[in-house]
Structure formats: C-alpha cells, structure tokens
Design an enzyme around this catalytic site. Structure first.
Site, PDB file in Angstrom:
ATOM      1  N   SER A  14       0.861  -1.186   0.000  1.00 47.75           N
ATOM      2  CA  SER A  14       0.000   0.000   0.000  1.00 47.75           C
ATOM      3  C   SER A  14       0.896   1.234   0.000  1.00 47.75           C
ATOM      4  O   SER A  14       1.763   1.372   0.873  1.00 47.75           O
ATOM      5  CB  SER A  14      -0.905  -0.001   1.238  1.00 47.75           C
ATOM      6  OG  SER A  14      -1.714   1.163   1.265  1.00 47.75           O
ATOM      7  N   ASP A  81      -8.405   3.920   2.561  1.00 52.00           N
ATOM      8  CA  ASP A  81      -9.338   2.791   2.514  1.00 52.00           C
ATOM      9  C   ASP A  81      -8.586   1.462   2.428  1.00 52.00           C
ATOM     10  O   ASP A  81      -9.012   0.457   3.014  1.00 52.00           O
ATOM     11  CB  ASP A  81     -10.291   2.939   1.328  1.00 52.00           C
ATOM     12  CG  ASP A  81     -11.344   4.009   1.548  1.00 52.00           C
ATOM     13  OD1 ASP A  81     -11.588   4.361   2.723  1.00 52.00           O
ATOM     14  OD2 ASP A  81     -11.921   4.503   0.561  1.00 52.00           O
ATOM     15  N   GLU A  82      -7.482   1.452   1.674  1.00 52.80           N
ATOM     16  CA  GLU A  82      -6.636   0.251   1.636  1.00 52.80           C
ATOM     17  C   GLU A  82      -6.151  -0.105   3.032  1.00 52.80           C
ATOM     18  O   GLU A  82      -6.168  -1.274   3.440  1.00 52.80           O
ATOM     19  CB  GLU A  82      -5.404   0.495   0.751  1.00 52.80           C
ATOM     20  CG  GLU A  82      -5.620   0.305  -0.720  1.00 52.80           C
ATOM     21  CD  GLU A  82      -4.334   0.459  -1.514  1.00 52.80           C
ATOM     22  OE1 GLU A  82      -4.371   0.243  -2.733  1.00 52.80           O
ATOM     23  OE2 GLU A  82      -3.285   0.808  -0.916  1.00 52.80           O
ATOM     24  N   LEU A  83      -5.713   0.904   3.751  1.00 56.50           N
ATOM     25  CA  LEU A  83      -5.183   0.691   5.093  1.00 56.50           C
ATOM     26  C   LEU A  83      -6.247   0.097   6.015  1.00 56.50           C
ATOM     27  O   LEU A  83      -5.968  -0.821   6.802  1.00 56.50           O
ATOM     28  CB  LEU A  83      -4.671   2.016   5.664  1.00 56.50           C
ATOM     29  CG  LEU A  83      -3.896   1.942   6.974  1.00 56.50           C
ATOM     30  CD1 LEU A  83      -2.632   1.113   6.817  1.00 56.50           C
ATOM     31  CD2 LEU A  83      -3.546   3.352   7.472  1.00 56.50           C
ATOM     32  N   ILE A  86      -6.644  -3.527   5.110  1.00 55.60           N
ATOM     33  CA  ILE A  86      -5.492  -4.305   5.579  1.00 55.60           C
ATOM     34  C   ILE A  86      -5.656  -4.678   7.044  1.00 55.60           C
ATOM     35  O   ILE A  86      -5.408  -5.821   7.445  1.00 55.60           O
ATOM     36  CB  ILE A  86      -4.179  -3.513   5.345  1.00 55.60           C
ATOM     37  CG1 ILE A  86      -3.825  -3.529   3.853  1.00 55.60           C
ATOM     38  CG2 ILE A  86      -3.031  -4.077   6.181  1.00 55.60           C
ATOM     39  CD1 ILE A  86      -2.710  -2.568   3.472  1.00 55.60           C
TER      40      ILE A  86
END
Length: 383
Positions: A14, A81-83, A86
């Site tokens: 990311s 949003d990726e974080l 994850i």
C-alpha cells in the site's frame, strides 16, 4: 481465525504512487522478484474515490501487507481505505502487516500532524465522522507497528535488502494453506526431506521424491519450496514437466531442449522469454549462484540431462528437488537421495487434509491393518 482465501501473492504493498512508485517502490519490487517473492502490482487498475473489488481481493489473497507511509500517503482516500481493509484482514485472518516510514516520522502518522497531518485534513473534508474515525484509527494502529525508517538508513539499497530478508522470513514462517490440516504428518515428512537436503552442506545436492500419481509428491515439493526459497539467492518451481521433451522431432530435438532451458531461466530470473542460444546457458547463468530448483513430474531422463546435466552447472550450496513416478529415472541420473511417498501415506494425508467423514472405528481398523506397512515405509525413509 485462519484465512479462507488462497494466497496468490506473497506481498501486497500500500503506497502513494507519486511519492514512491518510480523510485523506492520499483527498486523494492525488483529486489522482491529476484528472491522469488511475488508482489501484487496494481498497474491497469483504474483508481477512483474508493478501492475496487480487485484490490480488496488482492489484499485478502496476500500473505504479507507492507504499508509505505510517505508524506502524501494520507492525501489519498484510496490509500486510507486500503489501510482500513489491511487491518480488517489482520484482525480477521491474522495477516502480517509491515511498515516502512519513508521520509516521514511515525509520530506524525500516529497523531496526524505536520505535513502528513495537513494532507490528511484535506482528505477528510466532506467525509462523514464515521469514515474519518476509521481512518484515524487505522493510522494510529499502523504507526504503532515497528518498521523501517528511511531517514535512519545510510542508503536505500541496504534498507531494501533488509526488508526483502524480513519478508522472506515472515513468508516462510507462515504455513501454506495446502498443509494447514496435515499437522504432525506434514512436519514429519518435511523433516525427513530436510535431512536428505543437508542444507548446511556447501556441496550441490539433488534429491528425488518418487511415488505413484496422486500420492501428493507435488504438494510435498511445493511446501518444501515455500519453506526454503527465501534462503536461496534464486529459486524456481517448474511444474508439470511431463511430456515436455516430446516434440514432432522426438525426445532429442535440440529446439525443444533450448525451449526448456529458456523457460527455467525465465522463471528463475523472473523475466519474460529469456533468449537461449546453446545448451550451456544454464551453466553460464547459474554456476556462481546458490539456487533452489524444483522439477515437478519428470517423466524422461532427457529432461534432467537438459536442465541439470552436471552439478557443476550450479553454485555452491544449491539444491535441486525432482518429483517423478519413475524411480529408475532418478537412479540413472545419479540421484541417490530418494524419498518414496507411498499410497498408504497418501491415504493418511487425504483423510487428514480433506476431513473425510469416516466412522472413527473404521479409521481405527484401517490404521491397525496398515500399521506394519506404515512403520516399514518410515524405516525405508530412514535408510
């Protein structure tokens, strides 16, 4: 909770593209690939306001997520949003999360202050309190994970080497989903094979895994490869070699052999269609490299002569693992360290792996009837 997703990728990264994609990240991914670490790459995925299903799936199908926190990471709602996703995977599946603080202070990430904080505030404009709170929590959580700080390293090359080594170790410490249910049986089998490989020895060694079709040779070889590949400079798993020596011109066709060597070198160096002009190419490229090579489902000695004609083709400490249904092929090629995988062992593996619904008393009867045979097989392995 164990993951129900197959792990297609070793690493999901990311990052904020404009900060690191063409510099630090390109070098990191190149180093990963040279070590056989497969990263997910997002080229071709159109970025929008929220992460799409392709990225969500890629995160869930990765063993390790690496978060590269740069100054403008929080300027992207996509990254934030990726974080969040994850950390959802970390909580639900036990996914490993690693951090790289690239020219940014961890405390600025944790408290959303400084230039990092300013970018975060801009991204938060117009967002609901619920969304902003999710992002803040994810940033605080990621900042608490000890990672690499670029400003503390004398050069990026050394930092990248350290990160790749750490990923290899974490990947190898994560059991393959193929073996989650094999427990002690899996451990015992790998222990026998590791003894045959004698990894501490500097000589080049070849071992064979032999048995009938369907007994689990490929599964065992793949597990061994996943466990060991990070410890070698280069590694390659060549699957389903059966029939690859056959051509319209016969098994000795020169072009067919060149093609086989090209495929092996392309895989081991992670390059597309490496050009091979002579049958000494493998020696030219690998004689000074410590490599791990698995040749799966070999059915003709010409395959071994083409890909592993001499041990001198490979650097000190190299290991070559060959699976086959035909023990004679191994013997003719001078491979004397051979592991026999029997149908009895395969039966036990399938019962344990697939969780077959078999009455307990029936299983007990099977185990009693086969106990002498099982003991004989284990004694053969130790010979």
């Amino acid at each position: 909770m164990a993951s129900s997703y197959a792990k297609r990728y070793c690493v999901f990264t990311s990052f904020h593209g404009p900060d690191v994609r063409r510099t630090f990240l390109s070098h990191l991914h190149s180093h990963f690939e040279s070590k056989g670490i497969i990263p997910f790459k997002d080229q071709g995925i159109e970025r929008g306001q929220t992460i799409g299903p392709e990225l969500v799936q890629a995160i869930r199908e990765s063993r390790v997520s690496i978060v590269v926190l740069s100054k403008k990471y929080a300027s992207s709602s996509w990254c934030l949003d990726e974080l969040v996703e994850i950390f959802n995977c970390k909580k639900a599946m036990g996914q490993i999360v690693m951090t790289i603080f690239y020219e940014v202070d961890p405390s600025d990430v944790r408290k959303q202050r400084g230039e990092f904080g300013s970018e975060f505030e801009k991204t938060c404009k117009g967002k609901s309190e619920e969304v902003k709170e999710r992002w803040r929590k994810a940033l605080a959580d990621v900042a608490d994970i000890a990672g690499e700080h670029s400003l503390k390293w004398p050069n990026e090359a050394e930092m990248i080497q350290k990160i790749a080594t750490d990923v290899s170790e974490k990947r190898n410490a994560t059991p393959s989903s193929d073996f989650d249910e094999l427990e002690w049986f899996h451990d015992v089998k790998l222990e026998h094979l590791l003894e045959k490989l004698s990894l501490e020895c500097k000589d080049v060694k070849m071992i064979g895994i032999e048995g009938r079709a369907g007994v689990g040779k490929t599964t065992i070889a793949r597990a061994l490869y996943n466990q060991l590949s990070g410890s070698f400079q280069l590694s390659c798993f060549m699957g389903n070699l059966k029939g690859t020596c056959k051509s319209t011109f016969g098994v000795d066709d020169y072009d067919s052999k060149l093609s086989m060597q090209s495929k092996l070198l392309s895989k081991i160096f992670n390059q597309k269609d490496m050009r091979v002009n002579h049958l000494g190419a493998i020696k030219d490229y690998l004689q000074d490299q410590r490599v791990l090579i698995v040749l799966d489902d070999v059915d003709d000695r010409e395959q071994l002569k083409t890909l592993t004609k001499e041990l001198s083709w490979f650097g000190s400490g190299s290991r070559i693992i060959v699976t086959t249904e035909n023990k004679k092929i191994l013997k003719k090629h001078g491979i004397n360290h051979i592991y026999h995988l029997s149908t009895t062992q395969a039966m036990i593996m399938k019962i344990m792996f697939y969780g077959l619904i078999i009455p307990v008393l029936y299983v007990a009867d099977i185990m009693t009837d086969k106990m002498e045979e099982i003991v004989e097989e284990i004694e053969k392995d130790d010979e």
